[in-house]
Design a protein around this motif. Structure first.
Motif, PDB file in Angstrom:
ATOM      1  N   HIS A   1      95.624  49.920  15.588  1.00 20.17           N
ATOM      2  CA  HIS A   1      95.806  48.820  14.633  1.00 20.17           C
ATOM      3  C   HIS A   1      97.068  48.015  14.956  1.00 20.17           C
ATOM      4  O   HIS A   1      97.059  46.782  14.879  1.00 20.17           O
ATOM      5  CB  HIS A   1      95.878  49.352  13.201  1.00 20.17           C
ATOM      6  CG  HIS A   1      94.593  49.954  12.717  1.00 20.17           C
ATOM      7  ND1 HIS A   1      93.356  49.364  12.872  1.00 20.17           N
ATOM      8  CD2 HIS A   1      94.364  51.121  12.075  1.00 20.17           C
ATOM      9  CE1 HIS A   1      92.421  50.129  12.341  1.00 20.17           C
ATOM     10  NE2 HIS A   1      93.009  51.206  11.856  1.00 20.17           N
ATOM     11  N   ALA A   2      98.137  48.692  15.336  1.00 17.54           N
ATOM     12  CA  ALA A   2      99.385  47.992  15.680  1.00 17.54           C
ATOM     13  C   ALA A   2      99.191  47.109  16.910  1.00 17.54           C
ATOM     14  O   ALA A   2      99.669  45.972  16.956  1.00 17.54           O
ATOM     15  CB  ALA A   2     100.514  49.000  15.911  1.00 17.54           C
ATOM     16  N   PHE A   3      98.487  47.626  17.913  1.00 13.22           N
ATOM     17  CA  PHE A   3      98.219  46.853  19.125  1.00 13.22           C
ATOM     18  C   PHE A   3      97.384  45.618  18.785  1.00 13.22           C
ATOM     19  O   PHE A   3      97.696  44.506  19.212  1.00 13.22           O
ATOM     20  CB  PHE A   3      97.494  47.733  20.146  1.00 13.22           C
ATOM     21  CG  PHE A   3      97.286  47.063  21.477  1.00 13.22           C
ATOM     22  CD1 PHE A   3      98.238  47.176  22.480  1.00 13.22           C
ATOM     23  CD2 PHE A   3      96.146  46.319  21.738  1.00 13.22           C
ATOM     24  CE1 PHE A   3      98.062  46.562  23.715  1.00 13.22           C
ATOM     25  CE2 PHE A   3      95.950  45.703  22.962  1.00 13.22           C
ATOM     26  CZ  PHE A   3      96.912  45.816  23.956  1.00 13.22           C
ATOM     27  N   ALA A   4      96.324  45.821  18.020  1.00 10.48           N
ATOM     28  CA  ALA A   4      95.454  44.706  17.638  1.00 10.48           C
ATOM     29  C   ALA A   4      96.231  43.665  16.829  1.00 10.48           C
ATOM     30  O   ALA A   4      96.053  42.460  17.036  1.00 10.48           O
ATOM     31  CB  ALA A   4      94.267  45.222  16.833  1.00 10.48           C
TER      32      ALA A   4
ATOM     33  N   PRO B   1      92.004  40.170  14.010  1.00 17.92           N
ATOM     34  CA  PRO B   1      91.862  40.477  12.583  1.00 17.92           C
ATOM     35  C   PRO B   1      91.330  41.891  12.347  1.00 17.92           C
ATOM     36  O   PRO B   1      90.534  42.410  13.132  1.00 17.92           O
ATOM     37  CB  PRO B   1      90.863  39.434  12.083  1.00 17.92           C
ATOM     38  CG  PRO B   1      90.128  38.983  13.288  1.00 17.92           C
ATOM     39  CD  PRO B   1      91.064  39.149  14.449  1.00 17.92           C
ATOM     40  N   ARG B   2      91.764  42.494  11.277  1.00 12.49           N
ATOM     41  CA  ARG B   2      91.358  43.872  10.938  1.00 12.49           C
ATOM     42  C   ARG B   2      89.846  43.979  10.756  1.00 12.49           C
ATOM     43  O   ARG B   2      89.259  45.031  10.987  1.00 12.49           O
ATOM     44  CB  ARG B   2      92.119  44.308   9.683  1.00 12.49           C
ATOM     45  CG  ARG B   2      91.941  45.753   9.279  1.00 12.49           C
ATOM     46  CD  ARG B   2      92.577  46.687  10.300  1.00 12.49           C
ATOM     47  NE  ARG B   2      92.505  48.047   9.898  1.00 12.49           N
ATOM     48  CZ  ARG B   2      93.505  48.738   9.367  1.00 12.49           C
ATOM     49  NH1 ARG B   2      94.670  48.180   9.185  1.00 12.49           N
ATOM     50  NH2 ARG B   2      93.339  49.973   9.022  1.00 12.49           N
ATOM     51  N   ARG B   3      89.192  42.884  10.387  1.00 15.45           N
ATOM     52  CA  ARG B   3      87.743  42.917  10.193  1.00 15.45           C
ATOM     53  C   ARG B   3      86.995  43.183  11.511  1.00 15.45           C
ATOM     54  O   ARG B   3      85.815  43.512  11.493  1.00 15.45           O
ATOM     55  CB  ARG B   3      87.241  41.639   9.532  1.00 15.45           C
ATOM     56  CG  ARG B   3      87.322  40.405  10.396  1.00 15.45           C
ATOM     57  CD  ARG B   3      86.812  39.150   9.672  1.00 15.45           C
ATOM     58  NE  ARG B   3      86.970  37.983  10.501  1.00 15.45           N
ATOM     59  CZ  ARG B   3      88.063  37.240  10.572  1.00 15.45           C
ATOM     60  NH1 ARG B   3      89.120  37.543   9.830  1.00 15.45           N
ATOM     61  NH2 ARG B   3      88.121  36.185  11.361  1.00 15.45           N
TER      62      ARG B   3
ATOM     63  N   ARG C   1      84.645  51.425  12.775  1.00 17.56           N
ATOM     64  CA  ARG C   1      84.662  52.890  12.842  1.00 17.56           C
ATOM     65  C   ARG C   1      85.767  53.483  13.708  1.00 17.56           C
ATOM     66  O   ARG C   1      86.592  54.231  13.229  1.00 17.56           O
ATOM     67  CB  ARG C   1      83.299  53.442  13.308  1.00 17.56           C
ATOM     68  CG  ARG C   1      82.184  53.271  12.340  1.00 17.56           C
ATOM     69  CD  ARG C   1      80.880  53.870  12.830  1.00 17.56           C
ATOM     70  NE  ARG C   1      80.602  53.714  14.241  1.00 17.56           N
ATOM     71  CZ  ARG C   1      80.083  52.624  14.799  1.00 17.56           C
ATOM     72  NH1 ARG C   1      79.816  51.582  14.060  1.00 17.56           N
ATOM     73  NH2 ARG C   1      79.846  52.598  16.093  1.00 17.56           N
ATOM     74  N   ASP C   2      85.772  53.181  15.028  1.00 16.26           N
ATOM     75  CA  ASP C   2      86.750  53.810  15.925  1.00 16.26           C
ATOM     76  C   ASP C   2      87.247  52.860  17.014  1.00 16.26           C
ATOM     77  O   ASP C   2      87.911  53.285  17.942  1.00 16.26           O
ATOM     78  CB  ASP C   2      86.158  55.071  16.567  1.00 16.26           C
ATOM     79  CG  ASP C   2      84.845  54.813  17.306  1.00 16.26           C
ATOM     80  OD1 ASP C   2      84.492  53.631  17.529  1.00 16.26           O
ATOM     81  OD2 ASP C   2      84.166  55.801  17.661  1.00 16.26           O
ATOM     82  N   HIS C   3      86.901  51.573  16.903  1.00 18.68           N
ATOM     83  CA  HIS C   3      87.287  50.606  17.927  1.00 18.68           C
ATOM     84  C   HIS C   3      87.355  49.194  17.346  1.00 18.68           C
ATOM     85  O   HIS C   3      86.836  48.943  16.259  1.00 18.68           O
ATOM     86  CB  HIS C   3      86.269  50.625  19.074  1.00 18.68           C
ATOM     87  CG  HIS C   3      84.914  50.111  18.671  1.00 18.68           C
ATOM     88  ND1 HIS C   3      83.979  50.917  18.054  1.00 18.68           N
ATOM     89  CD2 HIS C   3      84.349  48.884  18.765  1.00 18.68           C
ATOM     90  CE1 HIS C   3      82.896  50.196  17.787  1.00 18.68           C
ATOM     91  NE2 HIS C   3      83.098  48.951  18.213  1.00 18.68           N
ATOM     92  N   TYR C   4      87.983  48.335  18.100  1.00 17.40           N
ATOM     93  CA  TYR C   4      87.940  46.907  17.787  1.00 17.40           C
ATOM     94  C   TYR C   4      86.961  46.251  18.737  1.00 17.40           C
ATOM     95  O   TYR C   4      86.935  46.557  19.930  1.00 17.40           O
ATOM     96  CB  TYR C   4      89.320  46.250  17.985  1.00 17.40           C
ATOM     97  CG  TYR C   4      90.232  46.403  16.811  1.00 17.40           C
ATOM     98  CD1 TYR C   4      90.299  45.436  15.818  1.00 17.40           C
ATOM     99  CD2 TYR C   4      91.046  47.524  16.686  1.00 17.40           C
ATOM    100  CE1 TYR C   4      91.143  45.584  14.730  1.00 17.40           C
ATOM    101  CE2 TYR C   4      91.891  47.676  15.612  1.00 17.40           C
ATOM    102  CZ  TYR C   4      91.924  46.698  14.632  1.00 17.40           C
ATOM    103  OH  TYR C   4      92.761  46.850  13.543  1.00 17.40           O
ATOM    104  N   ASP C   5      86.152  45.336  18.201  1.00 21.92           N
ATOM    105  CA  ASP C   5      85.306  44.490  19.036  1.00 21.92           C
ATOM    106  C   ASP C   5      86.131  43.267  19.399  1.00 21.92           C
ATOM    107  O   ASP C   5      86.690  42.601  18.524  1.00 21.92           O
ATOM    108  CB  ASP C   5      84.053  44.064  18.270  1.00 21.92           C
ATOM    109  CG  ASP C   5      83.092  45.218  18.041  1.00 21.92           C
ATOM    110  OD1 ASP C   5      82.950  46.058  18.942  1.00 21.92           O
ATOM    111  OD2 ASP C   5      82.489  45.275  16.955  1.00 21.92           O
TER     112      ASP C   5
END
Length: 88
Positions: free
Chosen positions: A30-33, A39-41, A45-49
């Motif tokens: 989350h910090a990297f993103a 965006p957090r949206r 589940r376990d990854h960012y798209d």
């Protein structure tokens, strides 16, 4: 402490997508993103798209490029894999 990204080969919504994961913790991911402005949206589940046009930004920010199978292997080995259909 490493964040990984696979190639943007996953189709959806008229574009190609990558997956961004951590082998340490969701807090690290989350910090990297957040540093990338993702965006957090975009977390699922376990990854960012991540859309293909953001791939280079993630790599420049420190994400390590790996293949999709290696990404899942590292996510699973870290105990962070949350497959669809399983409550956690």
């Amino acid at each position: 402490m490493t964040v990984y990204i696979d190639p943007p080969t996953w189709p959806g919504h008229g574009r190609l997508w990558s997956h961004l994961v951590s082998d340490t913790s969701f807090a690290e991911l989350h910090a990297f993103a957040e540093r990338l402005g993702v965006p957090r949206r975009a977390f699922e589940r376990d990854h960012y798209d991540l859309p293909s046009h953001r791939y280079a930004d993630a790599v420049a920010g420190g994400a390590v490029e790996v293949g999709s199978k290696e990404l899942v292997r590292r996510l699973t080995a870290a105990g962070l894999r949350r497959p669809k259909g399983r409550a956690r």
